[in-house]
Design a protein around this motif. Structure first.
Motif, short mmCIF file in Angstrom:
data_model
loop_
_atom_site.label_atom_id
_atom_site.label_comp_id
_atom_site.label_asym_id
_atom_site.label_seq_id
_atom_site.Cartn_x
_atom_site.Cartn_y
_atom_site.Cartn_z
N ARG A 282 0.81 -1.20 0.00
CA ARG A 282 0.00 0.00 0.00
C ARG A 282 0.85 1.26 0.00
O ARG A 282 0.42 2.32 -0.42
CB ARG A 282 -0.79 -0.01 1.29
CG ARG A 282 -2.23 0.10 1.12
CD ARG A 282 -2.89 -0.26 2.40
NE ARG A 282 -3.67 -1.45 2.25
CZ ARG A 282 -4.03 -2.23 3.26
NH1 ARG A 282 -3.63 -1.95 4.47
NH2 ARG A 282 -4.75 -3.28 3.04
N ASN A 347 -11.27 -9.69 -5.18
CA ASN A 347 -11.56 -9.38 -3.79
C ASN A 347 -12.76 -10.15 -3.29
O ASN A 347 -12.81 -10.61 -2.15
CB ASN A 347 -11.86 -7.90 -3.67
CG ASN A 347 -10.78 -7.19 -2.94
OD1 ASN A 347 -9.96 -7.83 -2.33
ND2 ASN A 347 -10.77 -5.89 -2.99
N ILE A 348 -13.78 -10.24 -4.16
CA ILE A 348 -15.01 -10.89 -3.73
C ILE A 348 -14.84 -12.39 -3.71
O ILE A 348 -15.38 -13.08 -2.84
CB ILE A 348 -16.15 -10.45 -4.68
CG1 ILE A 348 -16.42 -8.97 -4.46
CG2 ILE A 348 -17.40 -11.27 -4.44
CD1 ILE A 348 -17.48 -8.40 -5.34
N PHE A 349 -14.04 -12.92 -4.66
CA PHE A 349 -13.90 -14.36 -4.74
C PHE A 349 -12.99 -14.91 -3.65
O PHE A 349 -13.08 -16.06 -3.29
CB PHE A 349 -13.35 -14.78 -6.11
CG PHE A 349 -14.41 -14.75 -7.16
CD1 PHE A 349 -15.68 -15.21 -6.87
CD2 PHE A 349 -14.15 -14.27 -8.42
CE1 PHE A 349 -16.67 -15.19 -7.82
CE2 PHE A 349 -15.15 -14.25 -9.38
CZ PHE A 349 -16.40 -14.70 -9.09
N MET A 350 -12.12 -14.07 -3.12
CA MET A 350 -11.17 -14.60 -2.16
C MET A 350 -11.78 -14.64 -0.77
O MET A 350 -12.61 -13.80 -0.44
CB MET A 350 -9.91 -13.75 -2.16
CG MET A 350 -9.02 -14.11 -3.29
SD MET A 350 -7.44 -13.34 -3.12
CE MET A 350 -7.89 -11.66 -2.95
N PRO A 351 -11.37 -15.60 0.04
CA PRO A 351 -11.90 -15.65 1.39
C PRO A 351 -11.48 -14.39 2.13
O PRO A 351 -10.39 -13.89 1.93
CB PRO A 351 -11.25 -16.88 2.00
CG PRO A 351 -10.05 -17.12 1.17
CD PRO A 351 -10.37 -16.65 -0.19
N PRO A 352 -12.37 -13.87 2.97
CA PRO A 352 -12.03 -12.66 3.71
C PRO A 352 -10.79 -12.89 4.54
O PRO A 352 -10.60 -13.96 5.11
CB PRO A 352 -13.25 -12.41 4.59
CG PRO A 352 -14.03 -13.66 4.56
CD PRO A 352 -13.69 -14.39 3.32
N THR A 354 -7.77 -13.10 3.41
CA THR A 354 -6.60 -13.46 2.61
C THR A 354 -5.97 -12.19 2.10
O THR A 354 -6.66 -11.28 1.67
CB THR A 354 -6.95 -14.28 1.36
OG1 THR A 354 -8.26 -13.97 1.01
CG2 THR A 354 -6.72 -15.73 1.56
N GLY B 8 -10.16 -19.12 -2.65
CA GLY B 8 -11.13 -18.05 -2.78
C GLY B 8 -12.37 -18.54 -3.50
O GLY B 8 -13.50 -18.31 -3.04
N THR B 11 -14.39 -20.78 -1.24
CA THR B 11 -15.09 -20.15 -0.12
C THR B 11 -16.02 -19.03 -0.55
O THR B 11 -16.64 -18.39 0.27
CB THR B 11 -14.09 -19.58 0.89
OG1 THR B 11 -13.12 -18.87 0.16
CG2 THR B 11 -13.48 -20.66 1.71
N ALA B 12 -16.08 -18.80 -1.87
CA ALA B 12 -16.94 -17.72 -2.33
C ALA B 12 -18.37 -17.92 -1.85
O ALA B 12 -19.04 -16.98 -1.44
CB ALA B 12 -16.91 -17.64 -3.86
N PHE B 15 -18.73 -17.02 1.65
CA PHE B 15 -18.68 -15.57 1.80
C PHE B 15 -20.03 -14.97 1.48
O PHE B 15 -20.53 -14.11 2.19
CB PHE B 15 -17.62 -15.00 0.88
CG PHE B 15 -17.64 -13.51 0.84
CD1 PHE B 15 -17.13 -12.79 1.89
CD2 PHE B 15 -18.18 -12.84 -0.24
CE1 PHE B 15 -17.16 -11.42 1.87
CE2 PHE B 15 -18.22 -11.47 -0.26
CZ PHE B 15 -17.70 -10.75 0.79
N ALA B 20 -18.58 -13.74 6.35
CA ALA B 20 -17.33 -12.99 6.34
C ALA B 20 -17.25 -11.96 7.44
O ALA B 20 -16.20 -11.72 8.00
CB ALA B 20 -17.18 -12.30 5.00
N SER B 92 -15.97 -6.64 0.48
CA SER B 92 -15.10 -7.82 0.45
C SER B 92 -14.27 -7.93 1.72
O SER B 92 -13.56 -8.92 1.89
CB SER B 92 -14.17 -7.74 -0.74
OG SER B 92 -13.26 -6.68 -0.56
N GLU B 94 -11.82 -5.88 2.55
CA GLU B 94 -10.49 -5.30 2.41
C GLU B 94 -10.31 -4.14 3.40
O GLU B 94 -9.22 -3.91 3.89
CB GLU B 94 -10.30 -4.82 0.97
CG GLU B 94 -8.87 -4.40 0.65
CD GLU B 94 -8.75 -3.87 -0.77
OE1 GLU B 94 -9.66 -4.09 -1.58
OE2 GLU B 94 -7.74 -3.21 -1.05
#
Lengths: 493, 338
Positions: A282, A347-352, A354, B8, B11-12, B15, B20, B92, B94
């Protein structure tokens, strides 16, 4: 009887060319004032250049280098009695941010070192006129210079002494040895320094470590994957045959990188915790971000593009259709879409939780994008080769890979150089697109700087500076491609 | 890398079921850092200073929450987000908190499944015109050419306003605020319209700000506020009450200057409860007793933050207006700390 000769037996002495065709005047006559049409065009162009300079130079020369806000700039310009002028204070205050983004200030020596080492690593790959000693001299010089920016300690002084001695010895030998004598000595079997390409190979693992930090075992572990693959090939080739060994040589490193390297790194780090302070992705920004993405994508997309181009020409149905599908899909989708996929969809496909590094995601997307274009550029080169070249390779009894390596690729790549470099330059400029997914490349940083109340309203100075930075890189690439074309030209005239 | 992508994909489904978002507080505490989504650069709201430290009105909310949760206002990782990426980043996981001048609307709250925890700035769309035009009200703008950013709610508001007042206008479509500035100053349009805070910030950077006026009419409601994901009410409470604590602190006269003094105990039970010297509000939130103290110490109370980044002494130069406390005729009204 004296012979009478009607033919001149001695040469007429050379005369100087007439003054109107030689020297400055001659050059101007042939290039600028060749006929009345050209003369008029020359005068008009000169007038235009003068007009541009007259309006730009007074603006550029502006006593605002130390200003801390746009308002202060205006005051300084007014005090100097000028109608208008550039506000250079923003560049003075923010240039480190535009180069490094938010990379921690005390660690900025690391990306700087990586940048200079990049040239040391590239020179033996890009040019072939520099001697091995010269290359090692450059490397030692860069490292020696870097030690002065590192924190002072007894160890560092020792390193400096060693590097300084090596530097002095290398410089001495480079200066005292004549190139011709050295060539003879080498031909006679004199011992040489190791090939500098070794460092170029190591640099691939060194660069990410310098940029992102972390334990030293990560780059070592990554490099060991290749060693393991090679070892698997050597051991298995005799036992299960060539094809099986190639598959094993591919699988072993993949398994190593995916599953085992984590244990390797954490085990060794707990025993020997050597490493650099980690830096979060970042914090990357500015030119550092562009160069990181650009250089990595450029370096990987060329081999990937070659493989794809060969795949597309291949007789193997599956390989061919996979290559075609990949190339056509990637070329059919705008880069911005791919970047959005990298930033949003993944972002959406990955497990939270990660943490799949955003810069890595962008690098992967940029690389795939560039490699599809690269494949088509190289396919153009392959298509330009006369059929006879392929047949000649077959007639010599070369197998597919040998034919590609020795006959086809050297010619096809040479033909493709302008296209390849164009793709590189385009890719480097495309790195600015990452600003739309919130990464702060030079343009994004420029925007962020303009959002500071002190600098709101600055336009030309910031964008001019960014344009200048990019111009330096793209123009160098373009000049290099011209050099390479000249060097590889084998025809006459 | 491939492993994470594969995981990912696997686990989608989990989620999507919303598994999540549980226990954001535990995640933040374990990480020791708050991931906060902010603008990539907006005058007064989020911008980096010369040392690369992010500052601004929205940034201050992040720092206050980090102070409340982790006791350290510097324990924030700022994630710069664009208008397009902000909602996915929050959905998501993040980021834990989105504080990026986001307008609270029905569909964002309900359809996108977010939780607006309050309003930290009541904005509204306004107009700026050159003084020499002699216009004193937006109602006089019939037939004007208007610089307008395309694809925003401001475009729709503009159309609504002119239709409701039976006036006509000619739009000059522009892409960015920087372009708007150039077009407006070059006289390509009679007026430029966007959020009033943005107009004030733009005007501050004009060479002759006094030659331009921002018209008094505000034609839309733009309540900007921080938001979190649906599905973790405890985390939403923390963000909501941190914001409330900043507002209440101003109302109760708690500032970053006198807070240490007030910590020794005061006559006012509400101040004592807020500062954790009395009662157990912090414990109810799952935080330390001095959570609000750390939140307020991060950048001061709401009034101090406003004055530092947007107020009349800054180049942005905004008056409090709607963003004053309720006693002063504004809309800021923090529920009681009890």
């Amino acid at each position: 009887m004296p012979q009478t000769s009607y033919v001149r037996t001695e040469m007429v002495p050379e005369r100087a060319p007439p003054p109107s065709t030689a020297g400055v005047i001659g050059w101007m006559r042939t290039n600028l004032f060749d006929g009345w049409m050209n003369s008029i065009l020359t005068v008009i162009s000169l007038a235009f250049v003068v007009w541009v300079l007259l309006s730009a130079v007074p603006w550029l020369i502006s006593p605002t280098w130390n200003a801390t806000s746009l308002q202060e700039c205006w005051a300084l310009i007014e005090a100097a009695g000028k109608p208008e002028g550039a506000c250079w204070g923003v560049i003075n205050e923010r240039w480190p941010q535009m180069l490094y983004g938010f990379y921690p200030e005390e660690l900025r020596i690391r990306p700087t070192l990586a940048f200079f080492l990049l040239f040391v690593a590239l020179i033996p790959v890009l040019f072939n006129m520099i001697s091995r000693r010269m290359n090692w001299l450059l490397l030692v010089l860069v490292l020696f210079g870097a030690t002065f920016f590192a924190a002072a300690s007894v160890l560092m002084v020792a390193v400096q002494v060693v590097l300084g001695a090596a530097l002095a010895w290398l410089a001495y030998t480079v200066v005292t040895t004549k190139a011709g004598d050295r060539a003879e000595a080498i031909a006679a079997g004199a011992s040489r320094l190791p090939n500098p390409l070794i460092f170029s190979a190591l640099y691939v693992f060194l660069m990410p470590w310098l940029l992102w930090g972390g334990p030293i075992w990560s780059p070592i572990g990554a490099a060991m994957g290749f060693v393991l693959g090679w070892a698997a090939y050597r051991m298995l080739a005799a036992v299960i045959g060539n094809l099986g060994a190639i598959i094993a040589a591919f699988l072993v490193p993949v398994v190593w990188w995916l599953f085992l390297i984590g244990y390797f790194v954490s085990a060794l780090s707990s025993v020997l915790p050597i490493g650099l302070e980690p830096v979060d992705s970042r914090l990357f920004g500015g030119l550092l971000l562009s160069v990181t993405i650009g250089v990595t994508a450029i370096a990987i997309s060329l081999p990937l593009g070659i493989v794809l181009a060969l795949g597309r020409q291949s007789d193997l149905m599956i390989v061919k259709s996979l290559s075609v599908m990949f190339i056509e899909f990637i070329r059919g989708v705008p880069l911005i879409t791919l970047l959005f996929v990298a930033s949003v969809l993944l972002n959406i496909f990955m497990p939270p939780g990660t943490n799949f590094d955003i810069i890595l995601r962008v690098i992967i997307m940029a690389t795939l994008f560039a490699s599809a274009y690269m494949a088509e550029v190289i396919r153009g080169g392959l298509a330009a080769l006369p059929r006879g070249q392929y047949e000649a390779a077959d007639a010599l009894g070369l197998d597919y890979w040998k034919a590609q390596r020795l006959i086809i690729m050297p010619q096809a790549l040479k033909i493709s150089i302008p296209g390849i470099v164009s793709t590189f330059i385009g890719l480097f400029k495309d790195t600015t697109l990452v600003s739309i997914i919130g990464l702060l490349d030079p343009l994004g940083i420029g925007n962020a700087i303009r959002s500071n109340a002190a600098w709101t309203g600055i336009v030309w100075e910031l964008y001019g500076f960014i344009a200048f930075l990019f111009f330096v890189f793209t123009f160098s690439m373009s000049r290099y491609s011209m050099y390479l074309e000249r060097r590889l030209r084998t025809d006459h005239g | 890398m491939k492993k994470t992508v594969l995981l990912g994909a696997l686990t989608a489904a989990a989620f999507a079921a919303g598994a999540a978002s549980a226990a954001t507080l535990d995640d933040v505490k374990a990480r020791g850092k708050l991931n906060c989504g902010i603008n990539t650069g907006l005058v007064g709201f989020a911008s980096p200073d010369a040392n690369g430290r992010w500052e601004g009105f929205d940034v201050a909310v992040c720092r206050a929450v980090a102070g409340a949760v982790l006791g350290d206002q510097e324990a924030v990782d700022f994630v710069n987000l664009t208008g397009k990426t902000r909602f996915t980043a929050l959905a998501s996981g993040e980021i834990d908190l989105l504080s990026r001048n986001t307008t609270w609307t029905f569909s964002r709250d309900v359809d996108l499944k977010f939780e607006f925890v309050g309003v930290n700035y009541y904005d509204g769309q306004g107009f700026i015109v050159p003084k020499e035009l002699g216009v004193s009200s937006a109602k006089d703008l019939d037939g004007a050419t208007v610089c307008i950013q395309t694809g925003t709610t401001t475009e729709l508001n503009l159309a609504d306003f002119f239709r409701a007042n039976n006036m006509s206008y000619e739009p000059v479509p522009i892409e960015t605020a920087a372009e708007a500035r150039q077009q407006y100053l070059a006289g390509a349009c009679d007026t430029y319209t966007t959020d009033a805070s943005g107009l004030a910030a733009q005007r501050a950077a004009f060479e002759t700000p006094d030659d331009h006026v921002i018209l008094p009419e505000i034609i839309s409601k733009e309540p900007l506020g921080p938001l979190v994901r649906h599905g973790d009410p405890e985390w939403g409470d923390i963000a909501r009450w941190t914001l409330n604590a900043l507002v209440a602190a101003e109302e109760l006269g708690i500032t970053s200057a006198n807070i240490d003094e007030l910590l020794n105990g005061t006559e006012s039970p509400e101040i004592n409860r807020l500062l954790g010297t009395e009662g157990n509000l912090g414990e109810m939130l799952g935080l330390e007793a001095d959570w609000a103290v750390n939140a307020i110490k991060a950048g001061g109370n709401y009034g101090e933050i406003f004055a530092r980044y947007l107020g009349e002494s800054t180049p942005v130069g905004l008056a409090r207006g709607l963003n004053a406390q309720w006693q002063d005729g504004g809309l800021l009204y923090a529920p009681p700390f009890r």
